[in-house]
Design a protein around this motif. Structure first.
Motif, mmCIF file in Angstrom:
data_model
loop_
_atom_site.group_PDB
_atom_site.id
_atom_site.type_symbol
_atom_site.label_atom_id
_atom_site.label_comp_id
_atom_site.label_asym_id
_atom_site.label_seq_id
_atom_site.Cartn_x
_atom_site.Cartn_y
_atom_site.Cartn_z
ATOM 1 N N LEU A 1 -3.749 4.665 -4.903
ATOM 2 C CA LEU A 1 -2.480 5.341 -4.654
ATOM 3 C C LEU A 1 -2.770 6.720 -4.081
ATOM 4 O O LEU A 1 -3.052 7.659 -4.818
ATOM 5 N N GLY B 1 6.588 10.105 0.886
ATOM 6 C CA GLY B 1 5.882 10.054 -0.388
ATOM 7 C C GLY B 1 5.878 8.654 -0.984
ATOM 8 O O GLY B 1 6.474 7.718 -0.436
ATOM 9 N N THR B 2 5.226 8.524 -2.091
ATOM 10 C CA THR B 2 5.064 7.237 -2.772
ATOM 11 C C THR B 2 6.377 6.478 -2.916
ATOM 12 O O THR B 2 6.451 5.282 -2.645
ATOM 13 N N HIS C 1 8.284 4.380 0.015
ATOM 14 C CA HIS C 1 7.632 3.178 0.548
ATOM 15 C C HIS C 1 7.923 1.994 -0.372
ATOM 16 O O HIS C 1 8.240 2.176 -1.541
ATOM 17 N N ARG D 1 1.032 -0.407 -2.715
ATOM 18 C CA ARG D 1 0.358 0.758 -3.283
ATOM 19 C C ARG D 1 1.365 1.527 -4.142
ATOM 20 O O ARG D 1 2.010 2.461 -3.693
ATOM 21 N N ARG D 2 1.496 1.075 -5.389
ATOM 22 C CA ARG D 2 2.490 1.595 -6.325
ATOM 23 C C ARG D 2 1.789 2.089 -7.575
ATOM 24 O O ARG D 2 0.740 1.564 -7.967
ATOM 25 N N VAL D 3 2.387 3.016 -8.256
ATOM 26 C CA VAL D 3 1.826 3.550 -9.493
ATOM 27 C C VAL D 3 1.578 2.434 -10.505
ATOM 28 O O VAL D 3 0.506 2.314 -11.079
#
Length: 160
Positions: A67, A84-85, A88, A92-94
């Motif tokens: 990440l 930012g995260t 999206h 690619r995730r927490v």
């Protein structure tokens, strides 16, 4: 605020794609096989009346630490804005969670035959819900142009 919890898969994806790709999920057929050790066929009674289901799954092929903290452009395209995260929807995730809405083709015992589920063979399924149209977005929906440009071939069948 860092709270941990354990989630046990309710099912696994069988068949379909073997590796994740950015596009061409249209026509992809797979089976969501519900765990027969934990569930009976009663768990799917009534599900056949729905055309689509919503599937919550684990991006199991993504490394837990993959990440990037910095802003990034969708698919690395310099024509699209960096975000930012949480701007999206990729793998690619927490918590490596994915959500997909797919067509329910058939219910056969604890096997849910689906089309256009963008999860690969072996993917752990964490939850399955029928799609209720009334639960879709309320009010006017707006978004930038780049998602439609980026996903123009997402549900196109391979080779079309």
């Amino acid at each position: 605020m860092a709270e941990e919890f354990t989630v046990v898969p309710v099912a696994h994806v069988i068949g379909g794609r073997v590796e994740p790709t950015d596009d061409y999920w249209g026509g992809t057929r797979s089976v969501i096989r519900i765990d027969p050790e934990r569930y009976t066929e009663e768990s799917v009674v009534g599900l056949e009346a729905f055309s689509h289901i919503e599937v919550v799954f684990l991006f199991h092929l993504t490394a837990p630490g993959d990440l990037p903290p910095e802003l990034r452009r969708p698919r690395g395209n310099p024509d699209w804005p960096a975000g930012g995260t949480f701007a999206h929807r990729n793998m690619r995730r927490v918590n490596r969670l994915g959500v997909s809405r797919c067509r329910l083709v058939a219910v056969d015992g604890l096997d849910l035959h689906v089309e256009a589920l963008d999860a690969v063979d072996g993917t752990p399924v964490l939850d399955i819900k029928p799609w209720f149209g009334v639960m879709g977005p309320q009010g006017e929906v707006h978004e930038p142009a780049w998602p439609s440009q980026m996903l123009a071939d997402y549900y196109t069948a391979p080779g079309e």
